[in-house]
Write a protein that holds these residues in place. Sequence first.
Motif, PDB file in Angstrom:
ATOM      1  N   SER A  27     -81.091 -78.548  -1.744  1.00  0.00           N
ATOM      2  CA  SER A  27     -80.190 -79.700  -1.595  1.00  0.00           C
ATOM      3  C   SER A  27     -78.765 -79.341  -1.996  1.00  0.00           C
ATOM      4  CB  SER A  27     -80.686 -80.876  -2.433  1.00  0.00           C
ATOM      5  OG  SER A  27     -80.507 -80.632  -3.820  1.00  0.00           O
ATOM      6  N   LEU A  28     -78.625 -78.306  -2.841  1.00  0.00           N
ATOM      7  CA  LEU A  28     -77.303 -77.825  -3.253  1.00  0.00           C
ATOM      8  C   LEU A  28     -76.852 -76.630  -2.412  1.00  0.00           C
ATOM      9  CD1 LEU A  28     -77.834 -77.961  -7.126  1.00  0.00           C
ATOM     10  CD2 LEU A  28     -76.592 -79.607  -5.716  1.00  0.00           C
ATOM     11  N   ASN A  29     -77.617 -76.325  -1.367  1.00  0.00           N
ATOM     12  CA  ASN A  29     -77.318 -75.211  -0.473  1.00  0.00           C
ATOM     13  C   ASN A  29     -77.460 -73.864  -1.176  1.00  0.00           C
ATOM     14  OD1 ASN A  29     -76.910 -74.962   2.248  1.00  0.00           O
ATOM     15  ND2 ASN A  29     -74.706 -74.667   2.103  1.00  0.00           N
ATOM     16  N   LEU A  30     -78.302 -73.827  -2.218  1.00  0.00           N
ATOM     17  CA  LEU A  30     -78.588 -72.589  -2.939  1.00  0.00           C
ATOM     18  C   LEU A  30     -79.941 -72.084  -2.443  1.00  0.00           C
ATOM     19  CD1 LEU A  30     -77.518 -73.766  -6.509  1.00  0.00           C
ATOM     20  CD2 LEU A  30     -76.185 -72.408  -4.902  1.00  0.00           C
ATOM     21  N   THR A  31     -79.887 -71.202  -1.460  1.00  0.00           N
ATOM     22  CA  THR A  31     -81.115 -70.829  -0.747  1.00  0.00           C
ATOM     23  C   THR A  31     -81.697 -69.485  -1.192  1.00  0.00           C
ATOM     24  OG1 THR A  31     -79.773 -69.884   1.025  1.00  0.00           O
ATOM     25  CG2 THR A  31     -80.489 -72.182   1.279  1.00  0.00           C
ATOM     26  N   ASP A  32     -81.131 -68.868  -2.218  1.00  0.00           N
ATOM     27  CA  ASP A  32     -81.696 -67.603  -2.697  1.00  0.00           C
ATOM     28  C   ASP A  32     -83.143 -67.781  -3.156  1.00  0.00           C
ATOM     29  OD1 ASP A  32     -79.383 -66.296  -2.164  1.00  0.00           O
ATOM     30  OD2 ASP A  32     -78.708 -66.105  -4.238  1.00  0.00           O
ATOM     31  N   ILE A  33     -83.456 -68.970  -3.627  1.00  0.00           N
ATOM     32  CA  ILE A  33     -84.814 -69.224  -4.098  1.00  0.00           C
ATOM     33  C   ILE A  33     -85.829 -69.105  -2.964  1.00  0.00           C
ATOM     34  CG2 ILE A  33     -84.775 -71.744  -3.742  1.00  0.00           C
ATOM     35  CD1 ILE A  33     -86.303 -71.956  -6.431  1.00  0.00           C
ATOM     36  N   ASN A  34     -85.396 -69.288  -1.719  1.00  0.00           N
ATOM     37  CA  ASN A  34     -86.301 -69.149  -0.581  1.00  0.00           C
ATOM     38  C   ASN A  34     -86.766 -67.698  -0.415  1.00  0.00           C
ATOM     39  OD1 ASN A  34     -85.693 -71.809  -0.237  1.00  0.00           O
ATOM     40  ND2 ASN A  34     -84.656 -71.592   1.717  1.00  0.00           N
ATOM     41  N   VAL A  35     -85.887 -66.763  -0.738  1.00  0.00           N
ATOM     42  CA  VAL A  35     -86.260 -65.347  -0.682  1.00  0.00           C
ATOM     43  C   VAL A  35     -87.309 -65.055  -1.749  1.00  0.00           C
ATOM     44  CG1 VAL A  35     -85.422 -62.968  -0.880  1.00  0.00           C
ATOM     45  CG2 VAL A  35     -83.992 -64.725   0.213  1.00  0.00           C
ATOM     46  N   PHE A  36     -87.094 -65.601  -2.938  1.00  0.00           N
ATOM     47  CA  PHE A  36     -88.099 -65.464  -3.994  1.00  0.00           C
ATOM     48  C   PHE A  36     -89.427 -66.060  -3.541  1.00  0.00           C
ATOM     49  CE2 PHE A  36     -90.278 -68.189  -7.084  1.00  0.00           C
ATOM     50  CZ  PHE A  36     -90.826 -67.227  -7.931  1.00  0.00           C
ATOM     51  N   ALA A  37     -89.364 -67.201  -2.878  1.00  0.00           N
ATOM     52  CA  ALA A  37     -90.582 -67.885  -2.439  1.00  0.00           C
ATOM     53  C   ALA A  37     -91.391 -67.040  -1.467  1.00  0.00           C
ATOM     54  CB  ALA A  37     -90.235 -69.238  -1.818  1.00  0.00           C
ATOM     55  N   GLU A  38     -90.711 -66.289  -0.601  1.00  0.00           N
ATOM     56  CA  GLU A  38     -91.428 -65.437   0.358  1.00  0.00           C
ATOM     57  C   GLU A  38     -92.289 -64.408  -0.377  1.00  0.00           C
ATOM     58  OE1 GLU A  38     -88.553 -63.657   2.883  1.00  0.00           O
ATOM     59  OE2 GLU A  38     -87.885 -65.568   3.766  1.00  0.00           O
ATOM     60  N   ASN A  39     -91.697 -63.711  -1.332  1.00  0.00           N
ATOM     61  CA  ASN A  39     -92.450 -62.699  -2.080  1.00  0.00           C
ATOM     62  C   ASN A  39     -93.502 -63.346  -2.972  1.00  0.00           C
ATOM     63  OD1 ASN A  39     -91.059 -60.535  -0.980  1.00  0.00           O
ATOM     64  ND2 ASN A  39     -89.485 -60.579  -2.554  1.00  0.00           N
ATOM     65  N   PHE A  40     -93.149 -64.481  -3.551  1.00  0.00           N
ATOM     66  CA  PHE A  40     -94.090 -65.199  -4.414  1.00  0.00           C
ATOM     67  C   PHE A  40     -95.347 -65.576  -3.633  1.00  0.00           C
ATOM     68  CE2 PHE A  40     -95.836 -69.290  -5.661  1.00  0.00           C
ATOM     69  CZ  PHE A  40     -96.116 -69.084  -7.007  1.00  0.00           C
ATOM     70  N   TYR A  41     -95.173 -66.169  -2.457  1.00  0.00           N
ATOM     71  CA  TYR A  41     -96.336 -66.602  -1.683  1.00  0.00           C
ATOM     72  C   TYR A  41     -97.051 -65.425  -1.019  1.00  0.00           C
ATOM     73  CZ  TYR A  41     -95.603 -71.518  -2.526  1.00  0.00           C
ATOM     74  OH  TYR A  41     -95.506 -72.752  -3.145  1.00  0.00           O
TER      75      TYR A  41
END
Length: 308
Positions: A27-41
């Motif tokens: 929601s804050l346009n901080l999408t680096d966490i999506n990269v973490f999510a890929e490796n996490f999942y």
Amino acid sequence: MDNRQTYISIITKRLTYLQKEVENFNSLNLTDINVFAENFYRDFFNLIGFKFNNTNFESNNFAHIDLLDSVNKQAIQVTSQNDNIKIKEAIDGFFAKPENQDYKLQLLLISKDAKNYSTKFGNNFNHKEDVLDIKRLLAIINDIKEIDKIKDIADFLNKNVLTERRKTECSEVETIMELINYLSLNKNRIIIDGTVNVDPTNKIENRFSEHSEYLKQQYAGLCGKYNSALVEATSKIDGVEAEIIADFLRDESDIILTKENNNAKLALHSLVELFHDKLSENGLIFNKQAIKFYLLDELIKCNVFPNK
């Protein structure tokens, strides 16, 4: 709460927290966490039995796909978007390549819930099964029969999803309950039918005469503070579980007592440290004094340092 329920509770809390965290960052346009999510999942699904690789680390550009399991012919796109346009775009783009025709494609929604889609997606894509949100992922996990696999997932989430509000210190009741859970984890433990000489007075006064005053003082000093916690924590233990715990304690404590040359004071200290370290592997702080009182109580019952 049994072990399975405990693990499912941990899994539910951690995945729900991660979902909300991804939503707020996006929601804050901080999408680096999506990269973490890929490796996490990727690692998460591999715990369940898949062999996913993150295609973003491959030399070729895999459009419309993030995780690929070429062994099981599975593909997952990890996304924070749940609209039907995004889904159809991913499906059409993925299956446009002939080499992908034998794969099963799924979309994992990491921040939003799936909708009741009416779009005809094609390519045998069933949105009720192939659009995975956190609720559907939890349902899949809850259907896993192997308790060890569920525990592995819970341990993985405890280590990788550290919530800001996560409690770091456990009460005496929680400490004793967690110790009981640990001691009774092996439900298939073979109980050896052996007679135990339950004679705590002789054991403390004679066998451990050198440290008898220490043991009695420790028990008396801790009893007032921890006895009610002990009663509460042990109130729901059934007979089978109690025998599993007693058998485990007899074996472990006897090994440690032998290592400490029959020194009950040192052996008790080592036993407290052993179980405290085991419980603390996930970063929580447990009450050592509560562990000591529990072990002293079991010593009186002759389950710790058993009489021969």
